[in-house]
Enzyme design. Structure first.
Site, PDB file in Angstrom:
ATOM      1  N   GLU A 246       4.149   3.027   5.536  1.00 52.08           N
ATOM      2  CA  GLU A 246       3.256   1.907   5.399  1.00 52.08           C
ATOM      3  C   GLU A 246       4.142   0.720   4.583  1.00 52.08           C
ATOM      4  OE1 GLU A 246       1.268  -0.893   4.587  1.00 52.08           O
ATOM      5  OE2 GLU A 246       0.638   0.131   2.906  1.00 52.08           O
ATOM      6  N   CYS A 280      -0.545  -4.884  -0.066  1.00 50.69           N
ATOM      7  CA  CYS A 280       0.122  -4.687   1.286  1.00 50.69           C
ATOM      8  C   CYS A 280      -1.125  -5.482   2.257  1.00 50.69           C
ATOM      9  CB  CYS A 280       0.394  -3.701   1.773  1.00 50.69           C
ATOM     10  SG  CYS A 280      -0.689  -2.111   1.488  1.00 50.69           S
TER      11      CYS A 280
END
Length: 476
Positions: A246, A280
């Site tokens: 990720e 993120c």
């Protein structure tokens, strides 16, 4: 605070230390034992025994351990929250939210431990399958290496550790060297809950520790959350094993001319400046239909200027520091580059005084050229870019004009336009009338392109943390 590293359930003190710095003041609040490559090799050997012990437990027994851990975490929630403020610099309200999310991640993982099953395969559907019956089981892979970033040291660790343990795997966790305190506290909770001690190691350290964890042939899965640069290194060096990545994004909001402007402003503020933008799925790029552009900018500027910036321990603080002064300086350089290329600074763009120079004032920059770092790269800062568009197809192209593709938020009342974005946007998640920073911890979460490989969320992570074993009976 625990300052020793956790090696196969044993707390080990080392001479070499990692300083943990409070981002708001620059004060060293703790020194944690620094792990080495040798510690990784020891942890992997112990993990083999831990895997045997944990995988021998029934799904219900693993469920009970994780549920006890969730209760212990709930009892100590405020201690965890204060630790998060000290090592990350997020506000106390944001820290409490992370703890509550981590509790839910743990509970979801516990519940999934009781649901790991298989499927009957109709072998006799094949011409050669007469008299045969088949099914598959899911079994733990063995040893999982997990590497987590600084911004959510508790919940992102939980997203890797809890599902892996639910399957019956042993786990070796390397938290960010900047934020090891809360992950070590998590280790303490899991051991107290009854986890076989050999099944868990937590090894704070630098890249040498991460390399040993990701390249060792006895590790079967590497799960990493962090930068694209490190993700690419891990992918090249991991060898024949599963890799789950990720790697972040520069997520977008699109406000169409029929969208709810007030809600879009609210979600931009929430998504762009929470955790000082160090998420993120932070809102980084906002594309507004030209009919609403000026009004949106005016409302957004008013809302952003109303945010309280400063001491993250204060209950009413909205935006705290970034993780370090160097990050503020980097983003200011990106802002300067964009302004030099013709962008317009609406508000912010400077650090908040000398004493707290790790605090960047919440920033809005408009009319940003797409060739600039502020538009193309992941800023990971309290900075939002706002640009106009005319047509739906143009907005879709602007969203997709990125090497990343994690989540996008689209504000429109038109179901046809919503479906146009759902079909054409290159992202792991499309949220209609919601910001891209929304995440429920049990949903499949992950991205496309350079945003990563695989999905998190306990049920979906378990697919990566297990192997399929096919079973066939010949009944002739």
């Amino acid at each position: 605070m625990r300052t020793e590293l956790l090696l196969g359930g044993e707390w080990v003190s080392k001479e070499e230390k990692l300083p943990v710095v409070y981002p708001y003041t620059g004060e060293v609040v703790a020194e944690v034992s620094k792990a080495s490559e040798e510690d990784v090799y020891k942890a992997i050997e112990v993990a083999k025994e831990g895997y045997e012990k944990l995988s021998a437990l029934t799904p219900y027994e693993r469920y009970e351990i994780l549920m006890r851990a969730s209760q212990l975490l709930k009892q100590r929630a405020e201690d965890f929250a204060k630790s998060l403020v000290l090592e990350v610099g997020k506000t106390i309200r944001e820290a409490r939210t992370e703890v509550q999310r981590a509790i839910q991640t743990l509970i979801f993982s516990a519940e999934e431990a009781r649901r790991i099953g298989g499927e009957v395969i109709p072998i006799d559907a094949h011409p050669n399958g007469k008299s045969k019956i088949g099914f598959y089981l899911r079994q733990p892979v063995g040893i999982v290496s997990a590497i987590t970033p600084f911004n959510f040291p508790l919940n992102l660790s939980m997203h890797k550790v809890a599902p892996a343990l639910a399957c019956g795997n042993a786990v070796i966790l390397k938290p960010s060297e900047r934020t090891p305190l809360t992950p070590l506290m998590l280790g303490e909770v899991l051991l107290e809950a009854g986890l076989p001690p050999q099944a868990l190691s937590i090894l704070p350290g630098y890249g040498d520790v991460g390399k040993a964890m990701t390249t060792h042939p006895d590790v079967r899965v590497v799960s990493f959350t962090g930068s694209r640069k490190i993700g690419e290194i891990i992918t090249r060096q991991a060898g024949i094993k599963k890799v789950v990545l990720e790697l972040g994004s520069n997520s977008a909001i699109v406000l169409h001319k029929d969208g709810d402007l007030k809600k879009a402003v609210q979600k931009t503020v929430l998504g762009g400046y929470a955790i000082a933008g160090q998420v993120c799925i932070s809102v980084q790029r906002v594309f507004v239909h030209e009919e609403l552009f000026d009004q949106f900018l005016e409302e957004l500027e008013k809302a952003v200027n109303g945010l309280k910036v400063g001491d993250p321990m204060q209950e009413d603080t909205d935006v705290g520091p970034m993780i370090g002064v160097s990050e503020v300086q980097r983003v200011q350089e990106w802002i300067d580059e964009a302004l030099h290329e013709g962008a317009k600074l609406i508000t912010g763009g400077v650090s908040c005084g000398d004493r707290v120079s790790s605090v960047l004032l919440p920033t809005i920059v408009s009319l940003v050229p797409p060739n600039t770092k502020l538009y193309r790269e992941e800023a990971f800062a309290p900075v939002v870019v706002v640009n106009p568009y005319k047509e739906v197809e143009e907005a879709i192209q602007m969203v997709n004009d990125s090497e990343y593709g994690l989540q996008v938020g689209v504000f429109t009342k038109d179901i046809d336009i919503a479906w146009e974005f759902i079909r054409k946007v290159q992202a792991g998640g499309v949220l209609i009338n919601e910001g891209p920073n929304f995440r429920a911890d049990h949903m499949p979460y992950g991205g496309v392109k350079y945003s990563g490989i695989g999905r998190e969320g306990p049920r979906f992570a378990i697919e990566d943390y297990t192997e399929i074993k096919m079973v066939i009976f010949d009944l002739s």
